[in-house]
Structure formats: structure tokens, C-alpha cells
Design an enzyme around this catalytic site. Structure first.
Site, PDB file in Angstrom:
ATOM      1  N   TYR A   1       0.830  -1.199   0.000  1.00  0.00           N
ATOM      2  CA  TYR A   1       0.000   0.000   0.000  1.00  0.00           C
ATOM      3  C   TYR A   1       0.873   1.262   0.000  1.00  0.00           C
ATOM      4  CZ  TYR A   1      -4.434  -2.474   0.293  1.00  0.00           C
ATOM      5  OH  TYR A   1      -5.529  -3.269  -0.005  1.00  0.00           O
ATOM      6  N   SER A   2       0.580   2.228   0.863  1.00  0.00           N
ATOM      7  CA  SER A   2       1.248   3.532   0.770  1.00  0.00           C
ATOM      8  C   SER A   2       2.688   3.531   1.242  1.00  0.00           C
ATOM      9  CB  SER A   2       0.460   4.592   1.538  1.00  0.00           C
ATOM     10  OG  SER A   2      -0.713   4.932   0.836  1.00  0.00           O
ATOM     11  N   LEU A   3       3.133   2.463   1.878  1.00  0.00           N
ATOM     12  CA  LEU A   3       4.566   2.344   2.134  1.00  0.00           C
ATOM     13  C   LEU A   3       5.339   2.446   0.812  1.00  0.00           C
ATOM     14  CD1 LEU A   3       6.217  -0.216   4.520  1.00  0.00           C
ATOM     15  CD2 LEU A   3       7.105   0.090   2.230  1.00  0.00           C
TER      16      LEU A   3
END
Length: 397
Positions: free
Chosen positions: A79-81
Site C-alpha cells: 500500500y502507501s509504504l
């Protein structure tokens, strides 16, 4: 220090495996307990001190439907990592003098000057505004489906034609999906390569990191390597109750996608630099060790210390328009903030992914930490599991 100890703690479909150096037993015990109690389904956790891997643990179940175990080489959507890996690609271009944070975006992407965003316009957008989530382009005016983002240049062209939703540099509004599209287009304009190809050529392959933005054929042909996500419990929040022009609503729901999509071959193959990077904790920690190690890993210089310094230039510090909590953004990463108490003060940069994954690069202490998992928790900033792991790691240090 003696060599890392082998660990074996029963955990769901697969025992907790890997290595753990003396002094980090508390980290191993916490992950093992979470797997054993069901707080985690499957996960991996890695800590590097300089170039030394002092914790490399994995275990549990990669797929709830089949009971397939999480193995050493299991990868999962981060995801946003993913944004920290995308930002690292941008930082390489900064270091090489090919991208200037204080330059107008239109210097590299002429069409971006539309709607007053160029150097002579009323709402000039600089490169650092994109990297710091302050550009005013946190989403699309047009209704978007996820597969609309698979054509990166087309999705980028829509953003290039938009007016910012707020005055650039006037606080942050988290670029949940647009971050990858905007930075990816800058990478393509400057290098002629897509973001995923640039990552593979310039970072992942030289470092030996098993991380992809745009899964290669070898990964698409090995679906047993990819963990399936377990959605978080419903938040109970009704986005439709917000005004249609709400920055929060427009950013987080246009587009939105279900966690089940993360194993779809078309999604895996797409290059979404905001949200579909595939990897494990070992690969994430290795990539971010470039920062924690001062720019040089295995004798190869990736970044100059002065380039790393730019990460810590504060771009926004206040309640984010999209996340709704106080966030301090540097150049491409989050910086220490009370909203994420596990991240220690100092020259530390970090970010998290929906569901709870987290990465930190601590320049002061020379460590990089990564945790990824498939059982998603609610919320984003301040989730309890990543903060607990960070606390255990810093207690060990």
C-alpha cells in the site's frame, strides 16, 4: 556480537522463522505472540543496523482461504509504504542534478503548466510541493476507476490539466493515489523509463532487493509467492455524507479499491507508485538502508549526505486535509510526529501503508526498520501494531 539466533515459535500455518540477534528477543517474542494469538495472520519484520541484518523474521499464513504458509520469499502489497520507494527514486534524480526540488514541475513536464501551475501562473507547483503533499493535486477532478490509473501517462495528463484544489504550499493534503502518478511521470519525463523500470535498474537490482512496482513475469507466474490481504473491519465512516467537493472525499474515494484486488494480475503488473509496491520486510528495509547508511551501501554510493539532508526539510506541519490528523511531511517521507509515537525524534523519516505496514530510516542511529503484513488493521497513522514493534525495536537498541 555473536551471530543471529534461529527462532521457531508456532504461528498459525507456519512457524515464526528467520534470524534474530541477541538483544532483540523481545521483538521476536512480540511478533510470535501476535501470530499465535491471531492478532497477525502472516507478517515479516526486518531490522538493519547499518548494513547488518539484526532481525529478519517471518511466519504465519499467507492466504487465509487455503492456509498457505508465509515463507521467506513471500511478498505482499505494501500500500502507501510504496511511496517511500517512489520517493527514493526521485531522490536519486535529485542527487544526480536531474531534478531540482525547488524548480517548477513544468520545467520537466511542460504540459503541467496548464491551469496556472507554471512558473508565471498564480498557482505555481514546484517539485517539492508534490513530494511534500502540498501541491493541491491530491486527486482527480474526473471520476476514476483503478484501471484508469494503469495507463500512467494518461492519468498524469489529467492531473497536468487540473487546477490545484488549494493554494500550493498552503499545508498538506495527502496525495493518496496521485503521488505515484505525479512522481512516476517526472521519472519518465527525465529518464525515459517508467518508475518501475527505473526502480529495478537503479535500486532493487543493485541492492538485491526483492521489491517491485509493476510485477515482472516471474512473479506473475508464481502466485503462490504473493500473500492475500485480509480487509480491516469496517470503519463505520460514510464518505458519502461529506460534501461532494470535500478534499477528503475526492481524494480517498476516487478511486477506491478493495484489498482483494491486490492479487489480481493486472493490478500486480501495473506501476502505481503510490500504492501497489510488492515486497517483504527484508526488501523494504534494504532499500531504505540507503538513507540510514548515509547514502552508501556495499561500497556503492547511491546518495550524497547533502541529498539525504533534504528529506528533513519540513514541507508541511499541521492537520492534513485528507488524513485528518497532524502530520509533519519532509521531502517525500513523513517526519517524527506525535501522531506516530513509535517513530523516535531526530533525523528519522518514515511512512506507513493502509492496514499497518511501516518503514523507518533512522539516520541518527543508522538503522532501518520494516514491517509488512496481510491482516489489515483500521486507520493509518498511529495504528497500534506498527508502533508496538517500533517500541520493542528501540528498547532493544
Amino acid at each position: 556480537m555473536s551471530g543471529p539466533a534461529r527462532t521457531s515459535v508456532e504461528a498459525g500455518a507456519g512457524a515464526l522463522e528467520g534470524t534474530c540477534a541477541p538483544g532483540f528477543e523481545g521483538v521476536r517474542e512480540l511478533l510470535g505472540r501476535n501470530l499465535a494469538t491471531g492478532a497477525e495472520l502472516g507478517a515479516s519484520l526486518c531490522v538493519m543496523r547499518g548494513e547488518e541484518v539484526v532481525v529478519d523474521l517471518w511466519g504465519g499464513t499467507a492466504d487465509a482461504a487455503t492456509g498457505r504458509p508465509w515463507t521467506r520469499d513471500t511478498v505482499v502489497n505494501t500500500y502507501s509504504l510504496t511511496k517511500t520507494v517512489t520517493a527514493l527514486c526521485a531522490l536519486l534524480l535529485v542527487d544526480r542534478g536531474l531534478l531540482a526540488p525547488d524548480a517548477p514541475v513544468s520545467d520537466y513536464w511542460p504540459e503541467f503548466a496548464a491551469a496556472g501551475k507554471g512558473p508565471d501562473g498564480p498557482q505555481t507547483v514546484l517539485v517539492r510541493h508534490i513530494l511534500g503533499h502540498t501541491s493541491g493535486l491530491s486527486g482527480w477532478d474526473r471520476a476514476m476507476a483503478v484501471d484508469d490509473l494503469y495507463d500512467g501517462p494518461a492519468a498524469a495528463a489529467l492531473l497536468a490539466g487540473q487546477k490545484p484544489w488549494w493554494t500550493p504550499d498552503d499545508g498538506s493534503g495527502y496525495h493518496a493515489m496521485s503521488f505515484g502518478t505525479l512522481v512516476g511521470e517526472l521519472v519518465r519525463r527525465i529518464t525515459g523509463r517508467t518508475l518501475g523500470a527505473f526502480l529495478a535498474d537503479e535500486l532493487a537490482e543493485p541492492l538485491g532487493a526483492d521489491y517491485w512496482i509493476g510485477a515482472p513475469r516471474a512473479l506473475l507466474d508464481a502466485p503462490e509467492r504473493v500473500a492475500s490481504m485480509v480487509p480491516p473491519p469496517p470503519s463505520g465512516f460514510d464518505y458519502a455524507s461529506l460534501p461532494a467537493d470535500s478534499v477528503l472525499r475526492r481524494t480517498l474515494t476516487n478511486p477506491a479499491f478493495a484489498p482483494a484486488l491486490t492479487t489480481d494480475p493486472a493490478f500486480l503488473a501495473a506501476e502505481l507508485g503510490a500504492a501497489n509496491g510488492q515486497g517483504n520486510a527484508r526488501s523494504v528495509a534494504l532499500l531504505q538502508s540507503v538513507i540510514a547508511c548515509g547514502g552508501t551501501v556495499s561500497g556503492r554510493r547511491f546518495l550524497a549526505p547533502a541529498t539525504i539532508d533534504r528529506i528533513f526539510e519540513v514541507q508541511a506541519d499541521g492537520v492534513d486535509r485528507v488524513l485528518g490528523v497532524p502530520v509533519r511531511f519532509g521531502l517525500g517521507w513523513g517526519l517524527p510526529t506525535p501522531s506516530m509515537p513509535g517513530v523516535r525524534p531526530g533525523r528519522v523519516c518514515w511512512w506507513t501503508g493502509f492496514g499497518g505496514s511501516v518503514v523507518t530510516a533512522d539516520v541518527d542511529r543508522g538503522i532501518s526498520v520494516a514491517y509488512v503484513m496481510n491482516k489489515m488493521g483500521p486507520g493509518l497513522i498511529g495504528a497500534p501494531r506498527p508502533n508496538a514493534y517500533l517500541d520493542a525495536i528501540y528498547e532493544a537498541l
